[in-house]
Design an enzyme around this catalytic site. Sequence first.
Site, PDB file in Angstrom:
ATOM      1  CD  GLU A  33      44.804   9.411  65.650  1.00 35.49           C
ATOM      2  OE1 GLU A  33      44.448   8.422  66.188  1.00 35.49           O
ATOM      3  OE2 GLU A  33      44.106  10.794  65.744  1.00 35.49           O
ATOM      4  CB  SER A  80      44.682  36.499  32.856  1.00 41.81           C
ATOM      5  OG  SER A  80      44.578  37.351  31.574  1.00 41.81           O
ATOM      6  CD  GLU A 112      35.178  27.071  38.587  1.00 43.24           C
ATOM      7  OE1 GLU A 112      36.425  28.191  39.103  1.00 43.24           O
ATOM      8  OE2 GLU A 112      34.972  26.611  37.650  1.00 43.24           O
ATOM      9  CE  LYS A 114      40.187  36.266  39.319  1.00 44.68           C
ATOM     10  NZ  LYS A 114      41.263  37.108  39.999  1.00 44.68           N
ATOM     11  CG  ASP A 116      44.121  37.001  46.549  1.00 45.21           C
ATOM     12  OD1 ASP A 116      44.282  37.519  45.114  1.00 45.21           O
ATOM     13  OD2 ASP A 116      44.424  38.409  47.179  1.00 45.21           O
ATOM     14  NE  ARG A 135      47.710  33.466  33.752  1.00 43.70           N
ATOM     15  CZ  ARG A 135      48.460  34.761  33.666  1.00 43.70           C
ATOM     16  NH1 ARG A 135      49.369  35.075  33.487  1.00 43.70           N
ATOM     17  NH2 ARG A 135      47.470  35.135  32.355  1.00 43.70           N
ATOM     18  CD  GLU A 173      44.579  31.056  42.464  1.00 42.55           C
ATOM     19  OE1 GLU A 173      44.814  30.439  40.909  1.00 42.55           O
ATOM     20  OE2 GLU A 173      44.687  32.181  42.643  1.00 42.55           O
ATOM     21  CE1 TYR A 225      42.316  28.096  37.980  1.00 46.02           C
ATOM     22  CE2 TYR A 225      42.514  28.350  40.251  1.00 46.02           C
ATOM     23  CZ  TYR A 225      43.013  28.727  38.852  1.00 46.02           C
ATOM     24  OH  TYR A 225      44.520  29.758  38.930  1.00 46.02           O
ATOM     25  CE  LYS A 289      36.944  28.428  35.731  1.00 47.66           C
ATOM     26  NZ  LYS A 289      37.875  27.678  36.304  1.00 47.66           N
ATOM     27  CE  LYS A 313      39.338  41.499  40.394  1.00 47.93           C
ATOM     28  NZ  LYS A 313      40.710  40.988  40.809  1.00 47.93           N
ATOM     29  CB  CYS A 407      61.720  72.037  44.869  1.00 51.06           C
ATOM     30  SG  CYS A 407      61.955  70.420  44.921  1.00 51.06           S
ATOM     31  CB  CYS A 410      66.352  72.422  45.177  1.00 50.19           C
ATOM     32  SG  CYS A 410      65.242  72.677  43.829  1.00 50.19           S
ATOM     33  CB  CYS A 425      61.102  70.350  41.201  1.00 48.10           C
ATOM     34  SG  CYS A 425      63.347  71.201  41.778  1.00 48.10           S
ATOM     35  CB  CYS A 430      66.131  69.641  41.993  1.00 48.95           C
ATOM     36  SG  CYS A 430      64.608  69.040  43.985  1.00 48.95           S
TER      37      CYS A 430
HETATM   38  S1  IVH Z   1      40.248  29.743  35.877  1.00 48.63           S
HETATM   39  C1  IVH Z   1      40.555  31.564  31.498  1.00 48.63           C
HETATM   40  N1  IVH Z   1      39.283  29.626  37.961  1.00 48.63           N
HETATM   41  O1  IVH Z   1      42.379  34.317  38.762  1.00 48.63           O
HETATM   42  C2  IVH Z   1      40.649  30.575  32.757  1.00 48.63           C
HETATM   43  N2  IVH Z   1      40.583  31.396  37.769  1.00 48.63           N
HETATM   44  O2  IVH Z   1      42.540  36.354  35.775  1.00 48.63           O
HETATM   45  C3  IVH Z   1      41.185  31.163  33.729  1.00 48.63           C
HETATM   46  N3  IVH Z   1      41.871  32.046  39.780  1.00 48.63           N
HETATM   47  O3  IVH Z   1      45.315  33.598  37.150  1.00 48.63           O
HETATM   48  C4  IVH Z   1      41.989  30.699  35.028  1.00 48.63           C
HETATM   49  N4  IVH Z   1      40.188  31.099  41.141  1.00 48.63           N
HETATM   50  O4  IVH Z   1      45.308  32.784  39.334  1.00 48.63           O
HETATM   51  C5  IVH Z   1      39.870  30.512  37.604  1.00 48.63           C
HETATM   52  N5  IVH Z   1      38.422  29.533  40.129  1.00 48.63           N
HETATM   53  C6  IVH Z   1      39.178  29.725  39.021  1.00 48.63           C
HETATM   54  C7  IVH Z   1      39.922  30.749  40.046  1.00 48.63           C
HETATM   55  C8  IVH Z   1      40.364  31.131  39.389  1.00 48.63           C
HETATM   56  C9  IVH Z   1      41.901  31.682  41.168  1.00 48.63           C
HETATM   57  C10 IVH Z   1      42.660  32.870  39.263  1.00 48.63           C
HETATM   58  C11 IVH Z   1      43.934  32.225  38.411  1.00 48.63           C
HETATM   59  C12 IVH Z   1      43.932  33.128  37.581  1.00 48.63           C
HETATM   60  C13 IVH Z   1      43.228  33.893  38.138  1.00 48.63           C
HETATM   61  C14 IVH Z   1      42.249  34.774  36.581  1.00 48.63           C
END
Ligand code: IVH
Length: 674
Positions: A33, A80, A112, A114, A116, A135, A173, A225, A289, A313, A407, A410, A425, A430
């Site tokens: 639609e 970052s 939040e 993160k 990818d 970025r 992102e 974000y 944050k 992570k 090696c 050779c 080597c 070589c």
């Molecule tokens: S905040 C200081 N929030 O992670 C603020 N980053 O290493 C930095 N990313 O380059 C970014 N989800 O590509 C923020 N909810 C989120 C995120 C986020 C993914 C990525 C982003 C950034 C990298 C930071």
Amino acid sequence: MSVAEEISRLRKALIEHNLRYYVEDDPIISDGEYDRLLRNLEKLEKQHPELITPDSPTQRVGAPPLKTFGTITHRQPLLSLANAMNEEEVYAFDTAVKKSLDIETDIDYVAEPKLDGLAVELVYENGNFAYGSTRGDGITGEDITQNLRTIRAIPLKLRDGLTIPGILEVRGEVFMNKADFEKMNARRLKSGEAPFANPRNASAGSLRQLDARITATRPLRIYCYSKGHITDMTFASHYEFLSALPRWGFPVNPLIERGRGAKFMVEFFRRMEARRDELPYDIDGVVFKVNSFAQQAQLGVRSRNPRWAIAGKFKAQQVSTIVNDIEVQVGRTGALTPVAKLEPVTVGGVVVSNATLHNQDEIRRKDIRIGDTVLIQRAGDVIPEVVKVITAKRPPGTAVYFLPDDCPVCGHRVSRPDGEAVARCQNMACPAQVKGRIEHFAAKNCLNIEGFGAKLVDQLVEKELLSDVADIYDLTRNQLAGLERMGEKSAANIMAEIEKSKHTTLARFIFALGIRNVGEHAAKLLEQAFAGKLERLRKTSFDELIAIPEIGDIMAQSLLDFFADPSNAGILDRLLAAGFTFQTVIKPKDSALAGKIFVFTGSLEKISRTEAKTMVEKQGARASASVSSKTNYVVAGQGAGSKLTKAQTLGIRILSEEEFLQLMSNKSSDGTTP
Ligand code: IVH
């Protein structure tokens, strides 16, 4: 209803359905639609082109394909995040925040997922999407405005109801849902196109299309974000800002939460890690944050990472597979690298069939044998590695693995000096080393001879047309044209590329030579120190070299050994005789900082004001005494006062002395490299 009214009604409806779909996650019509409404609008606009406006939903793809992307300097750097690898590090982050703020009660945090994907910045001027960028290095990114316009989740115009700032910078992102990714890959396979390895690569590839019509066919999404520069309104907290985003029409991840203290963060981390696989998109961790902007400001930034945020992570995904064989590769320095040939498996969305085993010590430590079942992991973009052997699954009769004594290329003796992990080597002639050195010489970040890749080098070395890098400049068009799968035209192109490569920078040239211990960065330092003059570098001394900041004993000795070697000297002489010229070192107009205005305030500790001024002038930038809206950077030293405050209110980029020095060292090298 007039045509104009009908067009306006369709646009409103489409924008509303878009918001419902991407922002509210609550669509009330089907995709079919939606497409029908869009086609109706397209038809009417075609009949009445005078009624087309740039913010019409039909105008997401418009501009013709680009030749290259322009660059955009971010008003505020895109920082970052530092990583917390486990729960203890999350606790440590919280402790550091409390200590730095001198607060004992629980801190207010926002947590939040993160995603990818790829970080982008969207800039709105008076409510209209003006431009957007990647970025990049955090300071400048690529102008991908045309591609971002095609992403339906990105509003072309801000929704009414909230203040519309003169300038609004929103970061987020760009990503793909796993299901959309699979569907797209299936379509690609059907039409004979190569599938993408994973959603992240697919998103990156899609955003880097020069033709926005291609980007428009890719199922890209965005979650926003964070903010950059904003005029006309202020926010007390990150959460308050996030709440404003959907009201303007930006999608925000609904899984974001607000809470207090370290316990909240750790619980969020655990919950997300447990739900990771069932989410519609890939996440590689979570982000925490500090909520209050006042507290964020108080905490500040260390190098490129804010002290008020951290990424938690997730552990890399691990899977098991079988080591079918161990192959030994010989690199350009003669280093023997064992590589496990694996039964192909998918890890974190990528098919893996090789894993580096690094060296003999690593193989012994893990006791990796051919036939073993091993656990492998791949964290993010990192090369796959073997975590451990599952010894319970070891078949009978396997042998402990040793690197060969000779090696594999050779047959020359391999030696491994005491205390070194790498076996090499020792035969400079070589073929693996010769090929490796030549390939490196021609590579993109070296002399950038396009078309001069591994396949061509292999053939030329085997035909004995090349035995060192200087031989490249003795090649003739006929010799090239006589090779397999090489026409007259390609031969001529390569000859032209070879000719072009003679005009380069000293930094590229030095790096291209492949001198042991001398990397790309060191090559740039040497170029600066010797003002782009190779003759001076060739005559240098140990003392002169180690006087250069960042150049130590080992590198100095490597350089002296290299230049003292008669066969290297012969190659250098032949290269110079072929007509190499090096660009003058400082070319301000090429500098990314050309034309920028710097203001220094407060007292600098490491350099004088005069030195700082000379540094910026070398980049084609200038220093000014007062802060205005034209100022690009304010460098704040100790005791900075009113100029700093003014810069903050104007949203001008503020650098510490250290950040300034870093910017100068990066940019001066960029400035000489085309
Ligand atoms: S905040 C200081 N929030 O992670 C603020 N980053 O290493 C930095 N990313 O380059 C970014 N989800 O590509 C923020 N909810 C989120 C995120 C986020 C993914 C990525 C982003 C950034 C990298 C930071």
